[in-house]
Design an enzyme around this catalytic site. Sequence first.
Site, mmCIF file in Angstrom:
data_model
loop_
_atom_site.group_PDB
_atom_site.id
_atom_site.type_symbol
_atom_site.label_atom_id
_atom_site.label_comp_id
_atom_site.label_asym_id
_atom_site.label_seq_id
_atom_site.Cartn_x
_atom_site.Cartn_y
_atom_site.Cartn_z
ATOM 1 N N CYS A 43 0.827 -1.217 0.000
ATOM 2 C CA CYS A 43 0.000 0.000 0.000
ATOM 3 C C CYS A 43 0.855 1.258 0.000
ATOM 4 O O CYS A 43 0.673 2.146 -0.835
ATOM 5 C CB CYS A 43 -0.925 -0.009 1.215
ATOM 6 S SG CYS A 43 -1.844 1.523 1.392
ATOM 7 N N CYS A 48 -1.305 1.604 -3.228
ATOM 8 C CA CYS A 48 -2.335 2.643 -3.084
ATOM 9 C C CYS A 48 -1.778 4.063 -3.029
ATOM 10 O O CYS A 48 -2.273 4.953 -3.727
ATOM 11 C CB CYS A 48 -3.140 2.420 -1.801
ATOM 12 S SG CYS A 48 -3.458 0.703 -1.403
ATOM 13 N N LYS A 51 0.252 5.243 -6.124
ATOM 14 C CA LYS A 51 -0.747 5.240 -7.213
ATOM 15 C C LYS A 51 -1.634 6.489 -7.146
ATOM 16 O O LYS A 51 -1.845 7.182 -8.127
ATOM 17 C CB LYS A 51 -1.572 3.952 -7.113
ATOM 18 C CG LYS A 51 -2.656 3.743 -8.143
ATOM 19 C CD LYS A 51 -3.986 4.385 -7.837
ATOM 20 C CE LYS A 51 -4.584 4.099 -6.497
ATOM 21 N NZ LYS A 51 -5.107 2.746 -6.316
ATOM 22 N N ALA A 115 12.332 -13.327 7.053
ATOM 23 C CA ALA A 115 12.201 -14.364 8.084
ATOM 24 C C ALA A 115 11.460 -15.555 7.487
ATOM 25 O O ALA A 115 10.518 -15.374 6.720
ATOM 26 C CB ALA A 115 11.439 -13.814 9.289
ATOM 27 N N TYR A 180 -8.831 -3.437 -11.375
ATOM 28 C CA TYR A 180 -8.483 -2.185 -10.704
ATOM 29 C C TYR A 180 -7.183 -1.576 -11.263
ATOM 30 O O TYR A 180 -7.140 -0.412 -11.649
ATOM 31 C CB TYR A 180 -8.212 -2.446 -9.225
ATOM 32 C CG TYR A 180 -9.391 -2.620 -8.318
ATOM 33 C CD1 TYR A 180 -9.834 -1.575 -7.528
ATOM 34 C CD2 TYR A 180 -10.028 -3.847 -8.191
ATOM 35 C CE1 TYR A 180 -10.880 -1.738 -6.641
ATOM 36 C CE2 TYR A 180 -11.082 -4.024 -7.302
ATOM 37 C CZ TYR A 180 -11.499 -2.968 -6.530
ATOM 38 O OH TYR A 180 -12.531 -3.125 -5.648
ATOM 39 N N ALA A 182 -5.229 -2.246 -13.904
ATOM 40 C CA ALA A 182 -5.172 -1.946 -15.333
ATOM 41 C C ALA A 182 -5.901 -0.639 -15.637
ATOM 42 O O ALA A 182 -5.383 0.240 -16.333
ATOM 43 C CB ALA A 182 -5.784 -3.101 -16.132
ATOM 44 N N GLU A 184 -6.835 1.797 -13.537
ATOM 45 C CA GLU A 184 -6.256 2.977 -12.886
ATOM 46 C C GLU A 184 -5.003 3.449 -13.628
ATOM 47 O O GLU A 184 -4.827 4.647 -13.887
ATOM 48 C CB GLU A 184 -5.926 2.664 -11.420
ATOM 49 C CG GLU A 184 -7.182 2.466 -10.580
ATOM 50 C CD GLU A 184 -6.914 2.149 -9.117
ATOM 51 O OE1 GLU A 184 -7.844 2.292 -8.315
ATOM 52 O OE2 GLU A 184 -5.784 1.750 -8.772
ATOM 53 N N ALA A 344 -13.297 1.865 -4.024
ATOM 54 C CA ALA A 344 -13.199 2.867 -5.094
ATOM 55 C C ALA A 344 -12.202 2.389 -6.127
ATOM 56 O O ALA A 344 -11.211 1.741 -5.798
ATOM 57 C CB ALA A 344 -12.736 4.199 -4.514
ATOM 58 N N HIS A 439 -27.031 21.467 -1.242
ATOM 59 C CA HIS A 439 -27.117 22.087 -2.559
ATOM 60 C C HIS A 439 -26.136 23.252 -2.692
ATOM 61 O O HIS A 439 -25.989 24.007 -1.748
ATOM 62 C CB HIS A 439 -28.552 22.591 -2.765
ATOM 63 C CG HIS A 439 -28.796 23.133 -4.127
ATOM 64 N ND1 HIS A 439 -28.848 22.322 -5.243
ATOM 65 C CD2 HIS A 439 -28.983 24.404 -4.557
ATOM 66 C CE1 HIS A 439 -29.063 23.079 -6.300
ATOM 67 N NE2 HIS A 439 -29.142 24.341 -5.916
ATOM 68 N N GLU A 444 -26.122 15.387 -4.036
ATOM 69 C CA GLU A 444 -27.534 15.583 -3.695
ATOM 70 C C GLU A 444 -28.439 14.718 -4.566
ATOM 71 O O GLU A 444 -29.569 14.404 -4.194
ATOM 72 C CB GLU A 444 -27.942 17.059 -3.782
ATOM 73 C CG GLU A 444 -27.935 17.647 -5.175
ATOM 74 C CD GLU A 444 -28.298 19.141 -5.167
ATOM 75 O OE1 GLU A 444 -29.393 19.474 -4.705
ATOM 76 O OE2 GLU A 444 -27.480 19.952 -5.623
HETATM 77 P P1 NDP Z 1 -8.087 -7.649 -10.509
HETATM 78 O O1 NDP Z 1 -8.543 -8.951 -9.985
HETATM 79 O O2 NDP Z 1 -8.852 -6.417 -10.191
HETATM 80 O O3 NDP Z 1 -7.987 -7.731 -12.094
HETATM 81 C C1 NDP Z 1 -7.235 -8.700 -12.722
HETATM 82 C C2 NDP Z 1 -7.505 -8.568 -14.206
HETATM 83 O O4 NDP Z 1 -6.644 -9.432 -14.923
HETATM 84 C C3 NDP Z 1 -8.923 -8.952 -14.551
HETATM 85 O O5 NDP Z 1 -9.378 -8.090 -15.552
HETATM 86 C C4 NDP Z 1 -8.750 -10.377 -15.057
HETATM 87 O O6 NDP Z 1 -9.736 -10.769 -15.979
HETATM 88 C C5 NDP Z 1 -7.415 -10.283 -15.756
HETATM 89 N N1 NDP Z 1 -6.723 -11.555 -15.844
HETATM 90 C C6 NDP Z 1 -6.431 -12.404 -14.840
HETATM 91 N N2 NDP Z 1 -5.765 -13.476 -15.317
HETATM 92 C C7 NDP Z 1 -5.631 -13.293 -16.634
HETATM 93 C C8 NDP Z 1 -5.042 -14.051 -17.686
HETATM 94 N N3 NDP Z 1 -4.457 -15.214 -17.454
HETATM 95 N N4 NDP Z 1 -5.094 -13.556 -18.940
HETATM 96 C C9 NDP Z 1 -5.693 -12.371 -19.190
HETATM 97 N N5 NDP Z 1 -6.265 -11.613 -18.243
HETATM 98 C C10 NDP Z 1 -6.233 -12.065 -16.980
HETATM 99 O O7 NDP Z 1 -6.557 -7.546 -10.072
HETATM 100 P P2 NDP Z 1 -5.530 -6.358 -10.142
HETATM 101 O O8 NDP Z 1 -4.240 -6.995 -10.490
HETATM 102 O O9 NDP Z 1 -6.016 -5.233 -10.977
HETATM 103 O O10 NDP Z 1 -5.511 -5.878 -8.638
HETATM 104 C C11 NDP Z 1 -5.286 -6.824 -7.581
HETATM 105 C C12 NDP Z 1 -6.137 -6.496 -6.402
HETATM 106 O O11 NDP Z 1 -5.600 -5.367 -5.745
HETATM 107 C C13 NDP Z 1 -7.565 -6.144 -6.725
HETATM 108 O O12 NDP Z 1 -8.385 -7.266 -6.744
HETATM 109 C C14 NDP Z 1 -7.947 -5.191 -5.632
HETATM 110 O O13 NDP Z 1 -8.550 -5.911 -4.603
HETATM 111 C C15 NDP Z 1 -6.632 -4.600 -5.197
HETATM 112 N N6 NDP Z 1 -6.532 -3.209 -5.667
HETATM 113 C C16 NDP Z 1 -7.390 -2.302 -5.154
HETATM 114 C C17 NDP Z 1 -7.333 -1.004 -5.574
HETATM 115 C C18 NDP Z 1 -8.304 -0.024 -5.018
HETATM 116 O O14 NDP Z 1 -8.889 -0.298 -3.985
HETATM 117 N N7 NDP Z 1 -8.522 1.116 -5.663
HETATM 118 C C19 NDP Z 1 -6.360 -0.551 -6.557
HETATM 119 C C20 NDP Z 1 -5.518 -1.597 -7.057
HETATM 120 C C21 NDP Z 1 -5.610 -2.873 -6.613
HETATM 121 P P3 NDP Z 1 -11.183 -11.279 -15.501
HETATM 122 O O15 NDP Z 1 -11.878 -10.101 -14.942
HETATM 123 O O16 NDP Z 1 -11.781 -11.758 -16.783
HETATM 124 O O17 NDP Z 1 -10.951 -12.368 -14.519
#
Ligand code: NDP
Length: 467
Positions: A43, A48, A51, A115, A180, A182, A184, A344, A439, A444
């Site tokens: 994070c 986070c 980012k 560790a 998320y 990708a 962002e 978010a 307002h 709102e």
């Molecule tokens: P996500 O699970 O959000 O997205 C992973 C993406 O990769 C999905 O679109 C998935 O497709 C695709 N994918 C997975 N495997 C393959 C594959 N073999 N070939 C092609 N595409 C694939 O993970 P992220 O890596 O974006 O983020 C990890 C986690 O971190 C998130 O789940 C989230 O919880 C956390 N995070 C939170 C944020 C926030 O709160 N703002 C910001 C960044 C991360 P499909 O959908 O079809 O499975």
Amino acid sequence: MSSFDYDLFVIGGGSGGVRAARVAAALGKRVAIAEEYRFGGTCVIRGCVPKKLFVYASQYSEHFEDADGYGWRVPPARFDWNALLAAKDREIARLEGIYRRNVESSGARILDTRAELVDRHMVRLVEDGRIITADQILIATGGRPSPHPALKGHEYCITSNEAFHLATLPKAIMIGGGGYIAVEFANIFHGLGVETTLVYRGVEILNRFDDDLRAGLHEAMENKGIEIVCRAVAEEVARREDGRLDVKLSNGETRIVDQFMLAMGRSPNTEGLGLEAAGVETSATGAIVVDCYSHTSVENIWAIGDVTDRMQLTPMAIHEAMSFVETAFGGNPTAPDHDLVATAVFSQPEIGTVGLAEHEAAKALEEIEVYHAAFRPMRNTLSGRNEKMLMKLIVDAASRKVVGAHIMGPDAGEMAQLLGISLKAGVTKDDFDRTMAVHPTAAEELVTMYQPSYRVRKGDMKPRDRE
Ligand code: NDP
């Protein structure tokens, strides 16, 4: 006094590990915490926080464009990537220092080393080979971007880790994934002036989110100039003679870019941790298997956060840490609550959401009411920016409870945080209706959608083209 060196040994100095160490130490427990890299974890160090700083940086291009409509004549602006990196690194170093000081002042012992478990009570410090014993052990080692070794040429790709330290800002980037990270980063790079393409295997980005948000964000991103290629994956990445990359896609196209960023999920950091030696069970994906109290298969070993692959969110790791301490040391078994978690996506426009998406509610409930508003927020009037804001409430017709709230637009994340409180408290649509509007705000709209846009009865729903 126990015969162990420590009452609690924490492996991993991220958000979850640090919180557990501090709270347990504050209870008077003898605590040590080992971190092999930098305190703060994903994070703070490479997630986070940096980012969000990049998101702010990338938003300035639109701020400069919008200024003209408000009477500001802004001369052409020039972006300095290295200046942003340096400023970001200073801030991360400052936060890391705070993390360390907080651990120190709690009385927990910091060990700057990797560790590894030797058995269920013994930990080896890799730095000097020392063996430490502990009554209870907590694994909070987090995760890392999946490297996708099956992709030919994956060694030429970067992940979010490298994106925070690129020597030069690429002219063109392709990002693989539709979640998320990708989404962002596509907006970040585009906002910083990089020609950006997103390639996603599914029918629509942001799988599992409400369909209107997915379609709305897709449209808004394309209107900005981000290319989104759905139903395709990269099949091969090859280095060209000019140093750029050829990315061969499954749809037959080949694109030339400077960087290809993998954002296709994250893997738990469990390799080489000595889990087998200690008897700790892992899942097929390598995540540590835990029960509802974050207990592993070994009685005195616990695991929290991304290494357990439950809900990969910082606040959740912190919550799991507090629940762990309460269970292990407070005499009060407490299961972390994973229900109704607001979240978010720091895309542009931003997304904020809590509760059930329309398709989930339609499946789970007999009848739902959907309240839907799409409008141009006031800040986009004089600027001339043609970007809509979207708000959606999903209501259980029988109980009148609001079971989902979904927003796309400026400050959607901030709104989701407050909506999270209401939904957690069991708010009904009637509570929304009798709440006075603030307002003029965009929020709102949430309390002035008096009539349902439509109703969905179980079985009536015509699902969109989902996977
Ligand atoms: P996500 O699970 O959000 O997205 C992973 C993406 O990769 C999905 O679109 C998935 O497709 C695709 N994918 C997975 N495997 C393959 C594959 N073999 N070939 C092609 N595409 C694939 O993970 P992220 O890596 O974006 O983020 C990890 C986690 O971190 C998130 O789940 C989230 O919880 C956390 N995070 C939170 C944020 C926030 O709160 N703002 C910001 C960044 C991360 P499909 O959908 O079809 O499975």
